[in-house]
Design a protein around this motif. Structure first.
Motif, short mmCIF file in Angstrom:
data_model
loop_
_atom_site.label_atom_id
_atom_site.label_comp_id
_atom_site.label_asym_id
_atom_site.label_seq_id
_atom_site.Cartn_x
_atom_site.Cartn_y
_atom_site.Cartn_z
N GLY A 84 81.99 -36.93 106.99
CA GLY A 84 81.67 -38.02 107.91
C GLY A 84 80.44 -38.75 107.45
N ASP A 85 79.95 -39.66 108.29
CA ASP A 85 78.79 -40.47 107.96
C ASP A 85 77.61 -40.08 108.85
OD1 ASP A 85 80.37 -41.91 106.13
OD2 ASP A 85 81.18 -43.10 107.80
N ALA A 86 76.52 -40.80 108.63
CA ALA A 86 75.33 -40.58 109.46
C ALA A 86 75.48 -41.31 110.78
CB ALA A 86 74.08 -41.06 108.72
N ALA A 87 75.31 -40.58 111.87
CA ALA A 87 75.39 -41.20 113.19
C ALA A 87 74.17 -42.09 113.42
CB ALA A 87 75.48 -40.12 114.27
N ILE A 88 74.37 -43.15 114.19
CA ILE A 88 73.25 -44.03 114.51
C ILE A 88 72.20 -43.26 115.31
CG2 ILE A 88 72.59 -46.08 115.86
CD1 ILE A 88 75.42 -47.14 115.24
N GLY A 89 70.93 -43.41 114.90
CA GLY A 89 69.82 -42.77 115.61
C GLY A 89 69.64 -41.31 115.28
N TRP A 90 70.30 -40.86 114.26
CA TRP A 90 70.25 -39.41 113.99
C TRP A 90 68.85 -38.96 113.57
CZ3 TRP A 90 69.81 -35.38 110.48
CH2 TRP A 90 69.42 -35.75 109.20
N GLN A 91 68.01 -39.89 113.11
CA GLN A 91 66.66 -39.52 112.69
C GLN A 91 65.63 -39.70 113.81
OE1 GLN A 91 65.46 -40.62 108.62
NE2 GLN A 91 67.40 -41.67 108.44
N ASP A 92 66.06 -40.04 115.01
CA ASP A 92 65.11 -40.27 116.11
C ASP A 92 64.26 -39.02 116.36
OD1 ASP A 92 66.19 -42.73 116.32
OD2 ASP A 92 67.19 -42.40 118.25
N GLU A 93 63.10 -39.26 116.94
CA GLU A 93 62.18 -38.16 117.24
C GLU A 93 62.82 -37.19 118.25
OE1 GLU A 93 58.86 -37.47 116.16
OE2 GLU A 93 59.65 -38.75 114.57
N PRO A 94 62.39 -35.94 118.22
CA PRO A 94 62.92 -34.99 119.20
C PRO A 94 62.38 -35.26 120.60
CG PRO A 94 61.19 -33.97 117.91
CD PRO A 94 61.45 -35.32 117.28
N GLN A 95 63.14 -34.86 121.58
CA GLN A 95 62.64 -34.87 122.96
C GLN A 95 62.07 -33.49 123.27
OE1 GLN A 95 65.41 -36.52 125.79
NE2 GLN A 95 66.07 -38.11 124.36
N THR A 96 61.12 -33.45 124.20
CA THR A 96 60.43 -32.19 124.48
C THR A 96 60.26 -32.00 125.98
OG1 THR A 96 58.25 -33.22 124.37
CG2 THR A 96 59.12 -32.30 122.32
N THR A 97 59.82 -30.81 126.33
CA THR A 97 59.40 -30.52 127.70
C THR A 97 58.09 -29.75 127.63
OG1 THR A 97 60.12 -29.67 129.84
CG2 THR A 97 60.61 -28.32 127.93
N SER A 98 57.50 -29.48 128.77
CA SER A 98 56.25 -28.69 128.81
C SER A 98 56.12 -28.07 130.18
CB SER A 98 55.03 -29.58 128.53
OG SER A 98 54.74 -30.36 129.66
N ILE A 99 55.08 -27.29 130.35
CA ILE A 99 54.83 -26.62 131.63
C ILE A 99 54.64 -27.65 132.75
CG2 ILE A 99 52.32 -26.45 131.40
CD1 ILE A 99 54.56 -23.62 132.68
N ASP A 100 54.26 -28.86 132.38
CA ASP A 100 54.02 -29.89 133.40
C ASP A 100 55.26 -30.18 134.24
OD1 ASP A 100 51.47 -30.08 132.46
OD2 ASP A 100 51.88 -31.80 131.16
N ILE A 101 56.45 -30.01 133.65
CA ILE A 101 57.67 -30.33 134.40
C ILE A 101 57.86 -29.36 135.57
CG2 ILE A 101 59.36 -28.90 133.15
CD1 ILE A 101 61.18 -31.44 133.20
N LEU A 102 57.18 -28.20 135.50
CA LEU A 102 57.30 -27.21 136.57
C LEU A 102 56.11 -27.25 137.53
CD1 LEU A 102 58.64 -24.16 134.51
CD2 LEU A 102 59.94 -25.83 135.84
N ALA A 103 55.18 -28.20 137.32
CA ALA A 103 53.99 -28.24 138.18
C ALA A 103 54.37 -28.54 139.63
CB ALA A 103 53.01 -29.29 137.65
N GLY A 104 55.27 -29.50 139.82
CA GLY A 104 55.70 -29.81 141.18
C GLY A 104 56.41 -28.63 141.82
#
Lengths: 500, 458
Positions: free
Chosen positions: B101-121
């Motif tokens: 196959g070929d390279a998908a569009i956006g395949w080199q985009d930066e990773p998404q992340t999470t952190s402890i902040d998402i559990l603060a609420g």
């Protein structure tokens, strides 16, 4: 004598620890410990004489655990630089601050001597990671080939799992330990397919804290076991189905170790007894108020916890809180006398020093109270397996573990096995099948009439004991002799489910 | 160096056909017991997996190596190790040319992340819940976890793919102060914005109220309502064992003997469909193969990057498909059917669990199933326990809590005995929550669920 892996020693271990512990002091942590760990897992699976999966994992990382303002904080990462190590402390302190509103008390740890520059290596002869891969796979495939050549064996499946574990630990108190363990799990299953459907029988050789020597003659005779397996499987296929009811059971160590794991090992974890695992792994009927009084089993029941026995899967020099390995009593003459501890629980319950049962399964995991080798002691003057069988008029002799399940308070369990032999008038009378034994833990252990002598003793175990959230797995061994139980409820599994 | 560049670096070094996967994973968690926090953590990992394939006697072999990868320095050693393993192995029976196959569009985009902040609420809401629990003589236990994994996959054929998988769950347990009663709810979420702790706490308190009247029941067969989470645990296990190769070889419960499978056989008279679909709303998961093995004894070592499509495993009550890699597909002339990381069961029903309770003259309502293990693979007979609340229904009302039981049942046989299937809803399973987070399941009615023995656990 095996030595610490130079590849691990070449990491900047003291430098990472210094950076993290210095930062922890700057941030006012009451306690801080650092672990740098490398875990090598080699996993090979085979279907018949073909490769199914060939996978190596290396987990290398660092973590920091702190007590800040009386609250736990933890952070883990993979960058092995002093700056990254110091940054982990900041993140661990941040998690402690988020957690402050949820922590009414203050964390206190039990005292432990310091071990400034200690090292420890497990007992093995040949590191499996030093053996050529084709040699290891060739040995397994040769055993599979012999099975497939035998009448009645339609397929085989096989697993070879090798692990090398390196741990470096340092804390603010001054302990610094460097350790290495090796373990091996070979497992081969024969499958018979026919008009009857299909049936399987697996090797009962336990996983062991040994090296490659385990597969080539030290600690177990795989050639002999493989030679017997086709005939045993054929007899199983042709065996009559068990009539359900109460039976006297002689349980071989190859089966009983798992019953010990589930009904004693987990039940005497103090974190479970105190409710820390309530929402997940569960609690324990052996509550803390029953320490020294609970009539757990019959007077011939003596159970120890240890992290010191040779080739034990839980054996280590120092636990993941810097506590030196020990042996201790859990059940003495049938009475509950001890729990498995970590430093926080030992202090909280006024039990003095921790008995060294803290373990984290990776550098990304928080240490928690995990099982030591929990073992039922044999009777030095006790009977042989044949003598145990001779004491039974109508019963079943059970060999090898298979299916297992137990409730969240460790009361109600159900186990099956690899092979079941009818006992009639003190003698084996051929295999039966469709057997599961079900009991309540204390009823079962109180029905224990006799334990075998040391010749019946085997160190069984498992690589993958699960507990905790996030989930962690731990390797653990259980030694036990063959033993005789009276009047245990036996099900016919074919009669369960839809069949009524 | 970015994850995508690490993939390209590995592919450029490789001397054998290979698949390279880099996973960037961040994870945050909180755990509590007895109305207090017990552990917490924030973990960041980046791993690289190189799966190389090599010609060997009798065919092709594969070798896979996974390591933490902080930077480019370690990449050559990972590639070399994978190639060495591939060259030293026996031939794999599932060997196939790698997916192209070929390279998908956006395949080199930066990773998404999470952190402890998402559990603060969530932490603040939990603090309030702990206060309420103390005043109500309750003890709260539980766990919250959020993770985000960004996967970068490259194949030496030119195929490049990227996917982001957020996963979150709340497991919430309440007990009376004397520990005699227990209740549990699980919530699957992608980002915790839809998690209302107070609402879930009220639900737990209500269930503990049901348990004030305690009733002892003997083992036996009972009409039983299984809520969606319990159904999920049974259907997940059924799906995990539904491998085509084992069925064709006569080695699992989906075999019809003589090399045939049970595809086409009716499992239920009800219009039950069990399916996977990577694009199912709110259960979205990666639409390509990024794991080497499945629970179905199916190796996907040669299938990295393969499209994962929606599959009806059971369709209108009839077994429709089994999990199959490309190697097995080629041998049997069928299509490959790799599994997706979600599972949906529907039965055409519209009733809620409350509706089904109201229509029950006498029966049991379960909360969840626990310690599920296989007893007999030939029938897929499973054993396990009820947990955190078994309630007796009489004349459409819950009249109290009964003791726990050990059950022995086959999910395949259960499908044939269901008398009602309610409306599907997103649910969080209990037993397999470490592995499966994305399910839609209905409540179901079993006229004769086999409660084999009583468990004293409470």
């Amino acid at each position: 004598m095996p030595e610490l892996d130079p590849a691990f020693l070449n990491l900047p271990l003291p430098m990472l620890a210094d950076a993290a512990l210095t930062r922890a002091t700057e941030l006012g942590c009451d306690h801080a410990d650092v672990r740098v760990e490398r875990l090598l897992d080699s996993y090979r699976t085979f279907h018949d004489l073909h490769l199914e999966a060939s996978t190596d994992y290396e987990t290398l990382g660092i973590c920091v655990r702190v007590v800040h303002s009386g609250v736990w904080g933890f952070a883990a990462g993979i960058e092995l630089t002093p700056d990254a190590a110091a940054d982990l402390v900041d993140r661990a302190v941040a998690t402690a601050k988020v957690s402050r509103p949820l922590t009414p008390g203050t964390i206190v740890l039990s005292a432990e001597p310091t071990y400034p520059n200690a090292s420890w290596v497990s007992s093995y002869e040949i590191n499996p990671f030093d053996v050529d891969d084709s040699e290891k796979q060739g040995r397994i495939l040769d055993l599979c080939d012999r099975l497939l050549s035998a009448p009645g064996v339609s397929h085989t499946s096989a697993v070879l799992w090798s692990v090398q574990e390196n741990k470096y630990f340092a804390n603010l108190a001054g302990t610094r330990t460097t350790q290495q363990r090796v373990r091996l799990q070979p497992q081969i299953t024969a499958v018979s397919v026919g008009d009857f459907g299909f049936a399987t029988m697996r090797t009962i050789a336990p996983p062991a804290g040994r090296g490659w020597e385990y597969l080539i003659g030290t600690g177990h005779d795989f050639d002999a076991e493989i030679a017997q397996l086709p005939e045993q499987l054929a007899e199983h296929v042709a065996a009559p189905s068990i009539e359900p009811g109460a039976y006297d059971l002689v349980i071989d160590a190859s089966n009983l170790f798992l019953t010990i794991h589930e009904s004693i090992g987990h039940a005497t974890e103090l974190d479970r007894a105190l409710g820390y695992e309530s929402a997940y792994a569960g609690t324990s009927f052996a509550t803390f108020d029953q320490l020294d009084t609970l009539h757990y089993g019959s007077p011939v029941m003596n159970v120890t916890g240890d992290r010191v026995v040779d080739h034990g899967l839980s054996t280590i020099g120092y636990d993941d809180e810097g506590v030196a390995a020990q042996q201790f009593d859990i059940i003495r003459d049938g009475t509950l006398v001890g729990y498995q501890l970590n430093r926080e629980m030992a202090a909280a319950k006024g039990l003095g020093r921790s008995n060294g049962c803290a373990f984290a399964d990776s550098p990304g995991s928080i240490p928690m109270q995990r099982m030591p080798n929990v073992s039922l002691q044999p009777d030095p003057a006790g009977p042989s397996t044949e003598e145990l069988i001779s004491a039974v008029d109508q019963g079943i002799y059970i060999v090898g573990d298979k299916s297992w399940s137990i409730d969240m308070q460790r009361y109600n369990f159900q186990f099956t096995g690899q092979r079941f032999f009818r006992i009639e008038n003190g003698k084996l009378a051929g295999q039966v099948k469709d057997v599961a034994y079900q009991a309540t833990t204390t009823d079962f252990w109180r029905s224990l009439e006799a334990v075998g002598n040391p010749s019946t003793y085997l160190l069984g175990g498992a690589f993958n004991c699960g507990k905790g959230q996030p989930g962690q797995v731990a390797p653990v061994s259980h030694g036990c002799p063959a033993a005789l139980f009276r009047g245990v409820n036996v099900l016919n599994t074919q009669a369960e489910g839809s069949a009524s | 160096m970015t994850a995508a560049r690490l993939v390209e670096q590995a592919l450029s070094i490789a001397t054998l056909p290979c698949v390279v996967i880099v996973k960037e994973r961040t994870e945050a968690n909180l755990r509590w017991a007895n109305n207090a926090l017990t552990t917490n953590g924030e973990v960041r990992r980046r791993t690289m997996t190189v799966t190389a394939t090599a010609p060997v006697d009798g065919g092709r072999s594969s070798g896979s190596v996974t390591r933490q990868v902080a930077g480019p320095d370690v990449v050559p050693s990972i590639v070399a190790a994978a190639e060495q393993i591939a060259r030293s192995g026996p031939a794999a029976e599932d060997a196939m040319p790698l997916v192209s196959g070929d390279a998908a569009i956006g395949w080199q985009d930066e990773p998404q992340t999470t952190s402890i902040d998402i559990l603060a609420g969530l932490a603040n809401q939990l603090g309030d819940a702990f206060s309420r629990a103390r005043s109500q003589q309750e003890l709260l236990f539980g766990y919250a976890e959020h993770s985000v994994t960004t996967t970068y996959l490259g194949v030496s054929t030119g195929l490049r793919r990227r996917g982001v998988q957020p996963t979150g769950r709340l497991e919430f347990n309440a007990k009376t102060a004397d520990l005699s009663s227990s209740a549990w709810v699980g919530v699957a979420t992608r980002d915790f914005t839809d998690v209302d702790v107070a609402l879930r706490h009220a639900e737990l308190t209500s269930r503990l109220g049901w348990a004030r009247n305690k009733i002892s029941l003997a083992p036996g067969r009972y009409e039983t309502l299984l809520p969606p989470g319990a159904v999920a645990d049974l259907m997940i296990y059924l799906h995990w064992t539904a491998g085509a190769r084992d069925a064709e070889e006569g080695q699992n419960a989906f075999s019809a003997g003589d090399g045939k499978t049970k595809i086409g056989q009716r499992f239920s008279e009800l219009p039950i469909t069990v399916r996977s679909d990577p694009y199912f709303p709110r259960l979205e998961c990666l639409p390509f193969v990024e794991s080497l093995a499945t629970g179905q004894n199916v190796s996907l070592a040669f299938d990295g990057g393969l499209d994962v499509i929606g599959v009806d495993w059971i369709s209108n009550g009839v077994l429709n498909e089994l999990v199959r890699n490309r190697g097995q597909a080629a041998r049997t002339g069928l299509e490959p059917t790799p599994p997706a990381d979600n599972l949906i069961m529907e039965g055409g029903g519209t009733a809620s669990l409350d509706d089904m309770i109201a229509r029950t003259e006498r029966g049991l309502l379960l909360t969840c199933l626990w310690y599920i293990r296989e007893v007999d693979p030939e029938r897929l007979l499973l054993t396990g326990l009820t947990r955190d609340g078994v309630y007796l229904i009489e004349q459409g009302e819950i009249v109290g809590a009964v003791n726990n039981f050990r059950f022995n049942e086959s999910p395949i046989e259960l499908l044939g005995r269901l008398t009602e299937v309610g409306a599907g809803e997103q649910t969080q399973c209990r037993e397999w929550s470490d592995f499966v987070n994305r399910t839609v399941m209905p409540p179901v009615r079993v006229p004769d669920f086999n409660m084999s023995t009583v468990s004293q656990a409470s």
